[in-house]
Design a protein around this motif. Structure first.
Motif, PDB file in Angstrom:
ATOM      1  N   ARG A 184     -61.756  47.644  88.878  1.00  0.00           N
ATOM      2  CA  ARG A 184     -63.035  48.156  88.341  1.00  0.00           C
ATOM      3  C   ARG A 184     -63.916  47.003  87.853  1.00  0.00           C
ATOM      4  O   ARG A 184     -65.137  47.054  87.971  1.00  0.00           O
ATOM      5  N   ALA A 185     -63.281  45.990  87.274  1.00  0.00           N
ATOM      6  CA  ALA A 185     -64.055  44.830  86.809  1.00  0.00           C
ATOM      7  C   ALA A 185     -64.696  44.123  88.007  1.00  0.00           C
ATOM      8  O   ALA A 185     -65.865  43.730  87.974  1.00  0.00           O
ATOM      9  N   LYS A 186     -63.918  44.001  89.092  1.00  0.00           N
ATOM     10  CA  LYS A 186     -64.425  43.358  90.312  1.00  0.00           C
ATOM     11  C   LYS A 186     -65.616  44.117  90.875  1.00  0.00           C
ATOM     12  O   LYS A 186     -66.606  43.525  91.289  1.00  0.00           O
ATOM     13  N   LYS A 187     -65.496  45.424  90.891  1.00  0.00           N
ATOM     14  CA  LYS A 187     -66.551  46.275  91.431  1.00  0.00           C
ATOM     15  C   LYS A 187     -67.824  46.097  90.601  1.00  0.00           C
ATOM     16  O   LYS A 187     -68.919  45.906  91.141  1.00  0.00           O
ATOM     17  N   MET A 188     -67.663  46.130  89.286  1.00  0.00           N
ATOM     18  CA  MET A 188     -68.811  45.950  88.393  1.00  0.00           C
ATOM     19  C   MET A 188     -69.445  44.583  88.645  1.00  0.00           C
ATOM     20  O   MET A 188     -70.656  44.457  88.779  1.00  0.00           O
ATOM     21  N   ALA A 189     -68.589  43.557  88.754  1.00  0.00           N
ATOM     22  CA  ALA A 189     -69.094  42.192  88.932  1.00  0.00           C
ATOM     23  C   ALA A 189     -69.890  42.069  90.233  1.00  0.00           C
ATOM     24  O   ALA A 189     -70.937  41.411  90.275  1.00  0.00           O
ATOM     25  N   ALA A 190     -69.405  42.727  91.293  1.00  0.00           N
ATOM     26  CA  ALA A 190     -70.118  42.672  92.570  1.00  0.00           C
ATOM     27  C   ALA A 190     -71.482  43.349  92.434  1.00  0.00           C
ATOM     28  O   ALA A 190     -72.497  42.820  92.908  1.00  0.00           O
ATOM     29  N   GLU A 191     -71.512  44.483  91.756  1.00  0.00           N
ATOM     30  CA  GLU A 191     -72.785  45.202  91.578  1.00  0.00           C
ATOM     31  C   GLU A 191     -73.778  44.384  90.771  1.00  0.00           C
ATOM     32  O   GLU A 191     -74.966  44.375  91.039  1.00  0.00           O
ATOM     33  N   LYS A 192     -73.276  43.711  89.757  1.00  0.00           N
ATOM     34  CA  LYS A 192     -74.178  42.989  88.848  1.00  0.00           C
ATOM     35  C   LYS A 192     -74.326  41.522  89.229  1.00  0.00           C
ATOM     36  O   LYS A 192     -74.943  40.756  88.489  1.00  0.00           O
ATOM     37  N   LYS A 193     -73.695  41.148  90.330  1.00  0.00           N
ATOM     38  CA  LYS A 193     -73.793  39.765  90.812  1.00  0.00           C
ATOM     39  C   LYS A 193     -73.329  38.741  89.771  1.00  0.00           C
ATOM     40  O   LYS A 193     -74.003  37.767  89.472  1.00  0.00           O
ATOM     41  N   ILE A 194     -72.162  39.001  89.202  1.00  0.00           N
ATOM     42  CA  ILE A 194     -71.565  37.983  88.342  1.00  0.00           C
ATOM     43  C   ILE A 194     -70.202  37.598  88.924  1.00  0.00           C
ATOM     44  O   ILE A 194     -69.644  38.305  89.748  1.00  0.00           O
ATOM     45  N   GLN A 195     -69.683  36.455  88.478  1.00  0.00           N
ATOM     46  CA  GLN A 195     -68.404  35.989  89.033  1.00  0.00           C
ATOM     47  C   GLN A 195     -67.237  36.735  88.402  1.00  0.00           C
ATOM     48  O   GLN A 195     -67.245  37.028  87.214  1.00  0.00           O
ATOM     49  N   CYS A 196     -66.224  36.990  89.234  1.00  0.00           N
ATOM     50  CA  CYS A 196     -65.016  37.634  88.712  1.00  0.00           C
ATOM     51  C   CYS A 196     -63.801  37.004  89.387  1.00  0.00           C
ATOM     52  O   CYS A 196     -63.729  36.906  90.606  1.00  0.00           O
ATOM     53  N   ARG A 197     -62.873  36.541  88.559  1.00  0.00           N
ATOM     54  CA  ARG A 197     -61.625  35.990  89.076  1.00  0.00           C
ATOM     55  C   ARG A 197     -60.483  36.719  88.406  1.00  0.00           C
ATOM     56  O   ARG A 197     -60.535  37.006  87.209  1.00  0.00           O
ATOM     57  N   ILE A 198     -59.453  37.028  89.191  1.00  0.00           N
ATOM     58  CA  ILE A 198     -58.295  37.684  88.596  1.00  0.00           C
ATOM     59  C   ILE A 198     -57.119  36.720  88.673  1.00  0.00           C
ATOM     60  O   ILE A 198     -56.707  36.331  89.769  1.00  0.00           O
ATOM     61  N   LEU A 199     -56.590  36.321  87.523  1.00  0.00           N
ATOM     62  CA  LEU A 199     -55.388  35.477  87.533  1.00  0.00           C
ATOM     63  C   LEU A 199     -54.173  36.385  87.673  1.00  0.00           C
ATOM     64  O   LEU A 199     -54.020  37.339  86.913  1.00  0.00           O
ATOM     65  N   ASN A 200     -53.339  36.094  88.675  1.00  0.00           N
ATOM     66  CA  ASN A 200     -52.174  36.954  88.895  1.00  0.00           C
ATOM     67  C   ASN A 200     -50.946  36.401  88.188  1.00  0.00           C
ATOM     68  O   ASN A 200     -50.989  35.364  87.520  1.00  0.00           O
ATOM     69  N   GLU A 201     -49.837  37.103  88.393  1.00  0.00           N
ATOM     70  CA  GLU A 201     -48.608  36.774  87.681  1.00  0.00           C
ATOM     71  C   GLU A 201     -48.151  35.330  87.946  1.00  0.00           C
ATOM     72  O   GLU A 201     -47.748  34.614  87.018  1.00  0.00           O
ATOM     73  N   ALA A 202     -48.251  34.902  89.218  1.00  0.00           N
ATOM     74  CA  ALA A 202     -47.798  33.549  89.566  1.00  0.00           C
ATOM     75  C   ALA A 202     -48.616  32.495  88.817  1.00  0.00           C
ATOM     76  O   ALA A 202     -48.054  31.528  88.279  1.00  0.00           O
ATOM     77  N   GLU A 203     -49.934  32.722  88.780  1.00  0.00           N
ATOM     78  CA  GLU A 203     -50.783  31.758  88.059  1.00  0.00           C
ATOM     79  C   GLU A 203     -50.480  31.762  86.561  1.00  0.00           C
ATOM     80  O   GLU A 203     -50.497  30.720  85.908  1.00  0.00           O
ATOM     81  N   MET A 204     -50.198  32.942  86.054  1.00  0.00           N
ATOM     82  CA  MET A 204     -49.871  33.017  84.622  1.00  0.00           C
ATOM     83  C   MET A 204     -48.567  32.293  84.324  1.00  0.00           C
ATOM     84  O   MET A 204     -48.413  31.684  83.274  1.00  0.00           O
ATOM     85  N   LYS A 205     -47.637  32.373  85.268  1.00  0.00           N
ATOM     86  CA  LYS A 205     -46.361  31.652  85.085  1.00  0.00           C
ATOM     87  C   LYS A 205     -46.628  30.163  85.030  1.00  0.00           C
ATOM     88  O   LYS A 205     -46.079  29.445  84.191  1.00  0.00           O
ATOM     89  N   ARG A 206     -47.492  29.705  85.935  1.00  0.00           N
ATOM     90  CA  ARG A 206     -47.831  28.295  85.978  1.00  0.00           C
ATOM     91  C   ARG A 206     -48.479  27.857  84.657  1.00  0.00           C
ATOM     92  O   ARG A 206     -48.251  26.750  84.168  1.00  0.00           O
ATOM     93  N   LEU A 207     -49.284  28.734  84.096  1.00  0.00           N
ATOM     94  CA  LEU A 207     -49.972  28.420  82.840  1.00  0.00           C
ATOM     95  C   LEU A 207     -49.102  28.707  81.611  1.00  0.00           C
ATOM     96  O   LEU A 207     -49.562  28.610  80.476  1.00  0.00           O
ATOM     97  N   LYS A 208     -47.863  29.118  81.859  1.00  0.00           N
ATOM     98  CA  LYS A 208     -46.906  29.410  80.780  1.00  0.00           C
ATOM     99  C   LYS A 208     -47.437  30.441  79.781  1.00  0.00           C
ATOM    100  O   LYS A 208     -47.314  30.272  78.561  1.00  0.00           O
ATOM    101  N   MET A 209     -48.036  31.495  80.337  1.00  0.00           N
ATOM    102  CA  MET A 209     -48.576  32.551  79.462  1.00  0.00           C
ATOM    103  C   MET A 209     -47.464  33.532  79.095  1.00  0.00           C
ATOM    104  O   MET A 209     -47.441  34.691  79.527  1.00  0.00           O
ATOM    105  N   GLY A 210     -46.558  33.026  78.263  1.00  0.00           N
ATOM    106  CA  GLY A 210     -45.383  33.811  77.903  1.00  0.00           C
ATOM    107  C   GLY A 210     -45.708  35.106  77.175  1.00  0.00           C
ATOM    108  O   GLY A 210     -44.948  36.072  77.234  1.00  0.00           O
ATOM    109  N   GLY A 211     -46.831  35.140  76.484  1.00  0.00           N
ATOM    110  CA  GLY A 211     -47.225  36.349  75.755  1.00  0.00           C
ATOM    111  C   GLY A 211     -47.530  37.481  76.728  1.00  0.00           C
ATOM    112  O   GLY A 211     -46.942  38.565  76.651  1.00  0.00           O
TER     113      GLY A 211
END
Ligand code: BES
Ligand code: MN
Ligand code: ZN
Length: 501
Positions: free
Chosen positions: A208-235
């Motif tokens: 839904r965030a992506k859809k909104m971003a496309a409509e409003k022409k703003i950037q949207c990136r989704i960090l997935n589980e693998a990227e979070m692991k790399r960033l050590k987002m243990g929380g």
């Protein structure tokens, strides 16, 4: 529903209801006499007989096929002019919309000039009527079956704002337009929140965030589980361990061309459902925990509005999205996890999950070197006990930012009240086998939760935390909101960012 701004000089077809405001102890305005002379006669008679005095929310209504503006005309009491405030006008508008809906009116005409005076100006009036008309007509009924009769029922389609003071037209148009963009943002937030947990999980919120971003022409990136692991987002990772859907860190970005003026990060708690995890919540009211992603919904919706309004600020919205549930391998009480900034946390209670996912998101803000961070979270039940639904609990590290947010709250009616973050509270969250505990004991829970977040705020960055646990949901219908999500925070943040220095 549509809002239309209309000058008295314009030709217009009759509405279903015409509403004018009336201040106690004043004379009936000349404009009302000329707009609707016959109704003015009736209204004056009622005033003379003391049947109607114009006390706040009292109203006089009369019906005649001879009326020009509408078959039904209403005089709405506003109390004494000297006491008139924006808040009174918000409530009055909400009540007028309820009245119009109860009468099954499709077209309502509100005579703007008669509702302002005291504090609100004409432009304030146009903004408030536009905003509240949209908010008060909102319903979340997509999952309700409707009978043929219900489908045929007349809906409120148009609210016309009639004005007579021509010289202000462009200011009024601008105010109406801005208010509608903001109200649409509030409604988007409400809908995201009202969606149940079986539909609105982390991947869905990201979509839904992506859809909104496309409509409003703003950037949207989704960090997935693998990227979070790399960033050590243990929380984020450990809270989501008990969920069958993957977590997401939704990053929305607007206005990179304004970067040189500094960046603002908005962070929103996105727990799409909070069961409490192994430290499971009691069954009573647990269904409400779908609103534990209200902070995230508000941040997502606010970015859309910022883009509509083309505000000259660089804003990054960060919303960690997870489900706090129990599945095969959930987070256990006693688990020690490592957060994105390397601090270790012993999870004494898996129900204190919001601070764990926000901690990682706050650390991630650091890469933008922001000049301010504001986070919104349904963080503690204690905050709802303290303020009810009347104020947002506010805590932070920077006097100037705190007072800026406080002022925006007064202005919009989304009031914020500060609680202290004294160092003395830190002992409560100091860990034994780890750096920190994720809870601070039975007392001062709203504050110790914020003290925990503070551990993850990038150094020397002004930060304000808003606990919206009490304000994000309403249990009984209000003048501008049905039972359910309120969309609190959108108006507040937009007001903050509209006057950013
Ligand atoms: N999402 C809840 C807070 C909440 C509770 C919001 C009720 C709105 C209404 C949060 O994750 C939570 O469970 N907090 C605990 C913290 C406690 C375990 C220290 C709480 O408030 O009970
Ligand atoms: Mn919880
Ligand atoms: Zn929660």
């Amino acid at each position: 529903m549509k809002i239309e701004l209309l000058s008295v000089a314009q030709k217009r077809k009759p509405a279903d209801i015409f509403v004018a405001g009336f201040f106690e102890k004043e004379k009936l305005a000349k404009e009302i006499e000329s707009l609707e002379p016959q109704f003015a006669v009736a209204a004056k008679a009622a005033l003379a007989k003391g049947r109607f005095e114009g006390k706040y929310a009292q109203n006089f209504s009369s019906f005649s096929s001879d009326y020009r503006e509408a078959q039904e005309a209403v005089l709405f009491g506003l109390g004494q002019k000297k006491n008139h405030r924006k808040g009174c006008l918000r409530k009055a508008t909400g009540q007028i919309i309820q009245l119009a809906r109860a009468r099954k009116a499709a077209r309502v005409r509100i005579f703007l000039d008669s509702f302002v005076g005291g504090e609100p100006t004409l432009a304030d009036g146009a903004a408030i009527i536009s905003e509240i008309s949209l908010l008060a007509s909102y319903e979340f009924d997509k999952y309700k079956s409707k009978s043929e009769d219900q489908k045929k029922e007349k809906k409120l389609e148009i609210v016309e704002i009639l004005f007579s003071k021509k010289q202000n037209e462009s200011a009024l148009r601008a105010a109406t337009k801005k208010a509608q963009a903001i109200a649409q943002g509030v409604l988007l937030a409400r809908t995201l929140i009202n969606e149940p947990g079986n539909i609105m999980n982390a991947p869905e919120l990201a979509a839904r965030a992506k859809k909104m971003a496309a409509e409003k022409k703003i950037q949207c990136r989704i960090l997935n589980e693998a990227e979070m692991k790399r960033l050590k987002m243990g929380g984020i990772l450990s809270v989501n361990q008990g969920s069958v859907t993957p977590p997401a860190l939704i990053v929305l970005e607007y206005g990179t061309r304004f970067k040189s003026k500094g960046t603002v990060c908005l962070v929103g708690k996105g727990v799409t459902f909070d069961t409490g995890g192994i430290s499971i919540k009691p069954a009573k009211d647990m269904e409400k925990m779908k609103y534990d992603m209200s902070g995230a919904a508000t941040v997502i919706a606010t970015l859309g509005v910022i883009s509509d309004l083309k505000l000259p600020v660089h804003v990054v919205g960060l919303t960690p999205a997870v489900e706090n549930n129990v599945a095969e391998n959930p987070q256990r009480p006693g688990d020690i996890i490592e957060m994105a900034n390397g601090k270790t946390v012993e999870v004494l209670n898996t129900d204190a999950e919001g601070r764990l996912i926000l901690g990682d998101a706050l650390v991630y803000c650091g890469r933008y070197n922001p000049k301010a961070i504001i986070d919104l979270a349904t963080l503690t039940g204690m905050c709802a006990y303290t303020f009810g639904d009347k104020a947002i609990g506010m805590m932070g590290t920077d006097k100037k930012l705190l007072s800026h947010v406080q002022k925006a709250g007064e202005e919009t009616g989304e009031r914020c009240w500060e609680l202290p973050l004294w160092d003395d509270y830190r002992d409560q969250i100091k860990g034994h086998h780890s750096d920190l505990y994720n809870i601070g004991g039975p007392y001062g829970g709203t504050i110790t939760a914020a003290m925990f977040l503070k551990e993850f705020v990038p150094a020397k960055t002004p930060w304000v935390h808003l606990d919206i646990a009490g304000t994000a949901w309403c249990d009984c219908p209000r003048y501008d909101c049905v039972k359910g999500a309120t969309g609190v925070g959108v108006r507040l943040l937009i007001e903050c960012l509209s006057h950013w220095k």
